[in-house]
Design an enzyme around this catalytic site. Structure first.
Site, PDB file in Angstrom:
ATOM      1  CG  HIS A 185      -3.462  -5.173  -8.380  1.00  0.00           C
ATOM      2  ND1 HIS A 185      -2.876  -6.261  -7.796  1.00  0.00           N
ATOM      3  CD2 HIS A 185      -4.363  -4.705  -7.491  1.00  0.00           C
ATOM      4  CE1 HIS A 185      -3.407  -6.449  -6.600  1.00  0.00           C
ATOM      5  NE2 HIS A 185      -4.310  -5.521  -6.381  1.00  0.00           N
ATOM      6  CB  CYS A 240      -7.635 -10.400   1.051  1.00  0.00           C
ATOM      7  SG  CYS A 240      -6.490  -9.992  -0.275  1.00  0.00           S
ATOM      8  CD  GLN A 276      -3.066  -0.807   0.142  1.00  0.00           C
ATOM      9  OE1 GLN A 276      -3.168   0.288  -0.411  1.00  0.00           O
ATOM     10  NE2 GLN A 276      -3.871  -1.812  -0.145  1.00  0.00           N
ATOM     11  CB  SER A 292       0.655  -5.850  -5.240  1.00  0.00           C
ATOM     12  OG  SER A 292      -0.298  -6.507  -6.050  1.00  0.00           O
TER      13      SER A 292
END
Length: 357
Positions: free
Chosen positions: A185, A306, A163, A183
């Site tokens: 994306h 998630c 993040q 990550s």
């Protein structure tokens, strides 16, 4: 997904589809692309490019790194209780396997309590785990100070930076952590591509016997087009980071100031990323609030994606001292490069005129 990343993906899917392990020219060309991407990531994180590995996602990267560092060892693991579900899951598994898990105490504002952690650090500790930016609240953890504590006993520190990367400014501690996970994306790359830097100065063990790909870190043929597209997206995200941060902060602050007094911003007393704002005070289950917002064209969340579909209160909020009933009412607004002022104005109008859906 950024247009530039999509263009790279399509181009490389046609031109560089070879297996990086193959010795023919097609494989060699793919390996050269892979090495260029490794060089980029190693340079940006201030570390040796040989420590850069690519995975199917950041959740997998978290789990491979943690298990890789503790495999064959005995002792305790110190972890921030606000970690992502992928980290909490593997810690639960390790606990059943005989590892001792100790949670780092938090201050009243939601940051790791450094004085308390100092009392936990000892020779029995084999790994420390702490995220950079919390996915539910945006709370930023003091990684640099934790690294100093970890250094007193030569304890490696794993950091989930999903993040934070591309949104918050990179700091010089990135090359000092044991592992650093991002990550694709989250900054405009394709879904299904995680990046991790494993500090080459530290020992880790492969979880896959006989694996030749990526020094044994992860089995499987590499998705070179996705890796190249993720790398291109990261390049652009880092170029835009400072400007985007300031633009998002203005939108974040506008939303926060517009909240009715009945609403509470979770973690507001801590240092936070402006890209996330977690709110309590709607008075009903977060799923109801989310569905009501969805009918008005807003796409916000009841917490980490998630955990969608789970009825239990989110571990982040309960760790911060909220009850399960309070945690179930939580919603999270996220801002990004595609968020517009018009969207924010529409959101603030809804928040001001309708406290409960």
């Amino acid at each position: 997904m950024r247009d530039e990343a999509l263009e790279i993906y399509m181009e490389f899917a046609k031109k560089h589809f070879g297996n990086t392990q193959s010795l023919h020219d097609v494989g060699t060309q793919a390996a050269q692309v892979l090495e260029a991407c490794r060089q980029f990531w190693g340079h940006q994180l201030g570390g040796d490019p040989s420590g850069v590995f690519f995975t199917g996602n950041a959740s997998e990267a978290n789990q491979l790194a943690i298990r890789g560092f503790v495999k064959g060892k005995k002792g305790k693991i110190l972890a921030c209780p606000l970690e992502h579900a992928s980290v909490l899951t593997v810690l639960g598994e390790l606990q059943t396997e005989g590892y001792a898990i100790e949670w780092m105490p938090l201050t009243s504002s939601g940051e790791v309590d450094l004085l308390a952690v100092e009392q936990q650090v000892d020779a029995a500790c084999i790994l420390m785990i702490c995220q950079w930016v919390n996915s539910e609240t945006g709370i930023i953890q003091p990684i640099n100070q934790l690294l100093k504590l970890a250094a007193t006993h030569n304890i490696p520190l794993h950091c989930d930076a999903v993040q934070g990367f591309g949104k918050c400014a990179l700091e010089n501690w990135t090359s000092k952590v044991a592992s650093f996970v991002v990550s694709g994306h989250k900054f405009g790359g394709p879904k299904g591509c995680g990046v991790i830097w494993m500090n080459p100065s530290l020992h880790w063990q492969s979880l896959y016997a006989g694996t030749t790909h990526q020094q044994g870190f992860r089995a499987g043929t590499l998705d070179v087009p996705a890796i190249a597209a993720t790398t291109r997206a990261a390049e652009l995200a880092l170029q835009e980071q400072q400007q985007l941060f300031q633009a998002v902060k203005k939108m974040h602050d506008l939303v926060q100031k517009s909240l009715p007094t009945e609403m509470e911003v979770v973690g507001s007393r801590a240092e936070k990323s402006p890209f996330i704002i977690g709110v309590l005070g709607f008075g009903v289950d977060g799923q109801h609030t989310m569905l009501e917002g969805n009918r008005r064209g807003f796409a916000f969340s009841t917490g980490s994606a998630c955990k969608v579909g789970h009825g239990e209160a989110m571990s982040t909020l309960t760790s911060l001292g909220y009850s399960q009933d309070e945690a179930k009412q939580f919603v999270r607004f996220s801002f990004g490069r595609q968020t517009t002022r018009e969207q924010v104005d529409q959101l603030t109008q809804w928040l001001q005129h309708k406290i409960t859906p």
